[in-house]
Design a protein around this motif. Sequence first.
Motif, PDB file in Angstrom:
ATOM      1  N   GLY A  23       4.598  -6.727   0.822  1.00  0.00           N
ATOM      2  CA  GLY A  23       4.267  -6.850  -0.637  1.00  0.00           C
ATOM      3  C   GLY A  23       3.151  -7.301  -0.917  1.00  0.00           C
ATOM      4  N   HIS A  24       2.511  -8.194   0.031  1.00  0.00           N
ATOM      5  CA  HIS A  24       0.804  -8.494  -0.303  1.00  0.00           C
ATOM      6  C   HIS A  24       0.187  -7.174  -0.391  1.00  0.00           C
ATOM      7  N   ALA A  25       0.353  -6.280   0.829  1.00  0.00           N
ATOM      8  CA  ALA A  25      -0.624  -5.291   0.874  1.00  0.00           C
ATOM      9  C   ALA A  25      -0.278  -4.372  -0.298  1.00  0.00           C
ATOM     10  N   ALA A  67      -9.408  -6.973   5.189  1.00  0.00           N
ATOM     11  CA  ALA A  67     -10.329  -5.788   5.665  1.00  0.00           C
ATOM     12  C   ALA A  67      -9.656  -4.579   6.143  1.00  0.00           C
ATOM     13  N   TRP A  68      -8.739  -4.801   7.163  1.00  0.00           N
ATOM     14  CA  TRP A  68      -8.328  -3.502   7.853  1.00  0.00           C
ATOM     15  C   TRP A  68      -7.468  -2.761   6.540  1.00  0.00           C
ATOM     16  N   LEU A  69      -6.883  -3.211   5.571  1.00  0.00           N
ATOM     17  CA  LEU A  69      -6.428  -2.603   4.744  1.00  0.00           C
ATOM     18  C   LEU A  69      -7.458  -1.648   3.797  1.00  0.00           C
ATOM     19  N   GLY A  70      -8.708  -2.000   3.948  1.00  0.00           N
ATOM     20  CA  GLY A  70      -9.747  -1.380   3.039  1.00  0.00           C
ATOM     21  C   GLY A  70     -10.218  -2.157   1.728  1.00  0.00           C
ATOM     22  N   VAL A 259       1.914  -7.252   7.888  1.00  0.00           N
ATOM     23  CA  VAL A 259       0.797  -6.201   7.926  1.00  0.00           C
ATOM     24  C   VAL A 259       0.318  -6.083   9.522  1.00  0.00           C
ATOM     25  N   ARG A 260       0.266  -7.144   9.995  1.00  0.00           N
ATOM     26  CA  ARG A 260      -0.207  -7.299  11.545  1.00  0.00           C
ATOM     27  C   ARG A 260       0.870  -6.596  12.429  1.00  0.00           C
ATOM     28  N   THR A 261       1.973  -6.752  12.154  1.00  0.00           N
ATOM     29  CA  THR A 261       3.002  -6.129  13.062  1.00  0.00           C
ATOM     30  C   THR A 261       3.027  -4.513  12.907  1.00  0.00           C
ATOM     31  N   LEU A 262       2.963  -4.064  11.597  1.00  0.00           N
ATOM     32  CA  LEU A 262       2.703  -2.689  11.409  1.00  0.00           C
ATOM     33  C   LEU A 262       1.457  -2.143  11.869  1.00  0.00           C
ATOM     34  N   ARG A 263       0.413  -2.921  11.955  1.00  0.00           N
ATOM     35  CA  ARG A 263      -0.752  -2.548  12.523  1.00  0.00           C
ATOM     36  C   ARG A 263      -0.666  -2.134  13.952  1.00  0.00           C
ATOM     37  N   GLU A 270      -3.532   3.493   5.142  1.00  0.00           N
ATOM     38  CA  GLU A 270      -3.025   4.297   4.096  1.00  0.00           C
ATOM     39  C   GLU A 270      -1.389   4.153   4.030  1.00  0.00           C
ATOM     40  N   GLU A 271      -0.789   4.273   5.033  1.00  0.00           N
ATOM     41  CA  GLU A 271       0.674   4.315   5.374  1.00  0.00           C
ATOM     42  C   GLU A 271       1.343   2.865   4.725  1.00  0.00           C
ATOM     43  N   VAL A 272       0.486   2.041   5.258  1.00  0.00           N
ATOM     44  CA  VAL A 272       0.988   0.413   4.781  1.00  0.00           C
ATOM     45  C   VAL A 272       0.834   0.291   3.388  1.00  0.00           C
ATOM     46  N   ARG A 273      -0.449   0.675   2.909  1.00  0.00           N
ATOM     47  CA  ARG A 273      -0.628   0.612   1.335  1.00  0.00           C
ATOM     48  C   ARG A 273       0.334   1.278   0.580  1.00  0.00           C
TER      49      ARG A 273
END
Length: 275
Positions: A23-25, A67-70, A259-263, A270-273
Amino acid sequence: MANSVSIYRGRLAPSPTGLLHLGHARTFWTAHTRAQAAGGTLLLRNDDLDRSRCRPEFVTAMREDMAWLGLTWAEPMLSQSARVPLYREALARLHAAGLIYPCDRSRRDVLAAASAPHDGDEEDEPFYPAEFRPAPGVPLPALSDPISTNWRFRVPDEQELIFNDGHFGKQRAMAGRNFSDFLVWRKDDLPSYQLACVVDDAAMGITEVVRGADLMRSTFRQWLLYRALSFSAPAFYHCPLVTDETGRRLAKRHDALSVRTLRKQGCTPEEVRAS
Ligand code: GLU
């Protein structure tokens, strides 16, 4: 000459009480794309006022995940815990205007009040019943230092508030019905989320607040604070909530969707966003 009023300034304002989730992402990515599209700036604020729940390791983790999310942000990150004198000044102004009052009712008293409508949103503050208010005309005690009692903002009953949400369109709420007197300062001598958020968004020159729809009701509370403090209110854009497979909205306890687990599972930014 550049007109500073027209320059878009948005912000990301996570609370370091857990790991960022899907949700945050999504919300943060929306904030990022809106700032980019407007040729504006995005700032980062660390909403770390809740001493019992905020942890420095979550500040590090959220910065890394963002930062990882861009996501990028301009200017150094601001931390609310370093800005308490600013909030205290705003509280003094509300006090001088007679818009707040001290309250020694516990959360349990408020929840137990028969007249209080409960809509099941445990994250939001409970409806404060009008019968708990001090009678009009009762002289206001001075603000102590430190403060050891809760202070509430007295909402203008039956006043309808309307704003145009950037995503959901026209939103209305009736003060005293859809929400009621809310906390501005807590007995542990810290400002409430509502007051700190308004003081900061105004001080940071934020022109549009992008956040989750769970804060829609808070936007009405905050709108009253903007008016009371003579700050101009930003525009608001609420993002639809992300829910889990049972329809419950995501919370920081949903580790599987952090986000950490998905990473770690190999998802790309791109997939997480866009998920
Ligand atoms: N820090 C708040 C939260 O994480 C959000 C504040 C806001 O965007 O206004 O729920």
